[in-house]
Design an enzyme around this catalytic site. Structure first.
Site, mmCIF file in Angstrom:
data_model
loop_
_atom_site.group_PDB
_atom_site.id
_atom_site.type_symbol
_atom_site.label_atom_id
_atom_site.label_comp_id
_atom_site.label_asym_id
_atom_site.label_seq_id
_atom_site.Cartn_x
_atom_site.Cartn_y
_atom_site.Cartn_z
ATOM 1 C CG ASP A 275 -0.243 -0.508 2.221
ATOM 2 O OD1 ASP A 275 0.870 -0.530 2.487
ATOM 3 O OD2 ASP A 275 -1.294 -0.966 3.364
ATOM 4 C CG HIS B 184 -5.830 -2.751 8.664
ATOM 5 N ND1 HIS B 184 -6.138 -1.238 9.376
ATOM 6 C CD2 HIS B 184 -4.734 -2.950 8.937
ATOM 7 C CE1 HIS B 184 -5.013 -0.956 9.575
ATOM 8 N NE2 HIS B 184 -4.073 -1.560 9.526
ATOM 9 C CD GLU C 287 -8.700 0.719 7.853
ATOM 10 O OE1 GLU C 287 -8.684 -0.526 8.648
ATOM 11 O OE2 GLU C 287 -8.477 1.654 8.374
HETATM 12 C C1 F6R Z 1 1.384 -1.663 5.957
HETATM 13 C C2 F6R Z 1 -0.033 -2.108 6.226
HETATM 14 C C3 F6R Z 1 -0.835 -2.219 7.487
HETATM 15 C C4 F6R Z 1 0.262 -2.720 8.678
HETATM 16 C C5 F6R Z 1 -0.685 -2.622 9.700
HETATM 17 C C6 F6R Z 1 0.034 -2.805 11.219
HETATM 18 O O1 F6R Z 1 2.066 -1.919 4.850
HETATM 19 O O2 F6R Z 1 -0.495 -2.755 5.027
HETATM 20 O O3 F6R Z 1 -1.686 -3.223 7.391
HETATM 21 O O4 F6R Z 1 0.930 -3.820 8.598
HETATM 22 O O5 F6R Z 1 -1.340 -1.392 9.948
HETATM 23 O O6 F6R Z 1 0.751 -1.683 11.405
HETATM 24 P P1 F6R Z 1 2.031 -1.603 12.406
HETATM 25 O O7 F6R Z 1 3.140 -2.695 11.943
HETATM 26 O O8 F6R Z 1 2.717 -0.329 12.433
HETATM 27 O O9 F6R Z 1 1.543 -1.908 13.706
#
Ligand code: F6R
Length: 244
Positions: free
Chosen positions: A67, A138, A143
């Site tokens: 993303d 997610h 979401e």
């Molecule tokens: C990032 C992504 C998100 C994160 C998720 C967890 O490329 O796709 O789904 O993996 O929001 O984020 P952290 O690791 O910062 O807790």
């Protein structure tokens, strides 16, 4: 789904690194799906270490990121393009021609999403997709209530995701409200999935994922329908699961 429980974040990063390096060394032309955020940072540090030790090369590797925020320039430190260069690509022998990250400032975002899908198809399937998980379940920026048949698209971020990600920005108002994200169906077409979960703030999400039905209310629950998923989770992330 196979779950590997490890002690802490360092152990998770090392285990994930061994897992990925093993696959990269096995495959002739590996295609990796990569994630950003706090969770994979330790993994990327470990990969750089292994690269410096001559244990892995990225010359034949292609990557696709999950993303990118909409409306943020690639030169902005908050863009996922910048993150990937800073945390990984600038420190290994990957060619930037083999790196794909959605362009969040493309003039036509819908076309950008279509071209991203086409690029993934042209590379063949993603061999191994690294995922993190949001506290709301997610994956990517898909979401709760995103269709399981979604492909790469512009996604609206939930208030809780904006809040969680505001830690990287000066203020919550600066956090983009949209992102281009690989769709759930796109992610599910990967041959293998490695889901990394660390910390107490993800413990509820992991327990829910394991106990809930497969439902669009919990995007990560779709992974139960995939035949080759490994979860690496640290003790803090397993704290709720281990009580159930
Ligand atoms: C990032 C992504 C998100 C994160 C998720 C967890 O490329 O796709 O789904 O993996 O929001 O984020 P952290 O690791 O910062 O807790």
């Amino acid at each position: 789904m196979k779950i590997i429980q490890v002690k802490d974040y360092d152990a998770l990063s090392e285990r994930a690194c061994s897992f990925l390096v093993e696959r990269i060394n096995e495959l002739e032309n590996p295609v990796l799906g990569l994630a950003t955020g706090s969770t994979p940072e330790g993994l990327y540090k470990q990969i750089i270490k292994k690269y410096n030790q001559g244990k892995v090369s990225f010359q034949q590797v292609k990557t696709f990121n999950l993303d990118e925020y909409v409306g943020i320039e690639r030169t902005d430190p908050n863009s996922y393009y910048y993150f990937m260069k800073d945390k990984l690509f600038d420190h290994i022998d990957i060619s930037l021609d083999n790196v794909q990250i959605p362009n969040g400032i493309a003039p036509d975002l819908r076309q950008e999403c279509e071209e991203y899908e086409e690029a993934i198809q042209a590379a063949g399937e993603i061999d191994i997709q690294v995922l993190g998980i949001g506290a709301n379940g997610h994956i990517g920026f898909n979401e709760p209530r995103t269709s399981f048949t979604s492909r790469t698209q512009v996604a609206d971020l939930e208030a809780s995701t904006i809040e969680a990600n505001s830690r990287f920005f000066h203020s919550i108002e600066e956090v983009p409200t949209q992102a281009i994200s690989m769709g759930i169906e796109t992610i599910m077409e990967s041959k293998e999935i490695l889901l990394l979960i660390s910390g107490e703030n993800k413990a509820e999400a992991l327990a829910t994922l394991l106990t809930c039905d497969v439902t669009e209310e919990v995007p990560a629950s779709v992974l139960k329908k995939h035949s080759n998923v490994t979860i690496i989770a640290d003790e803090a992330a397993c704290s709720v699961m281990n009580q159930v």
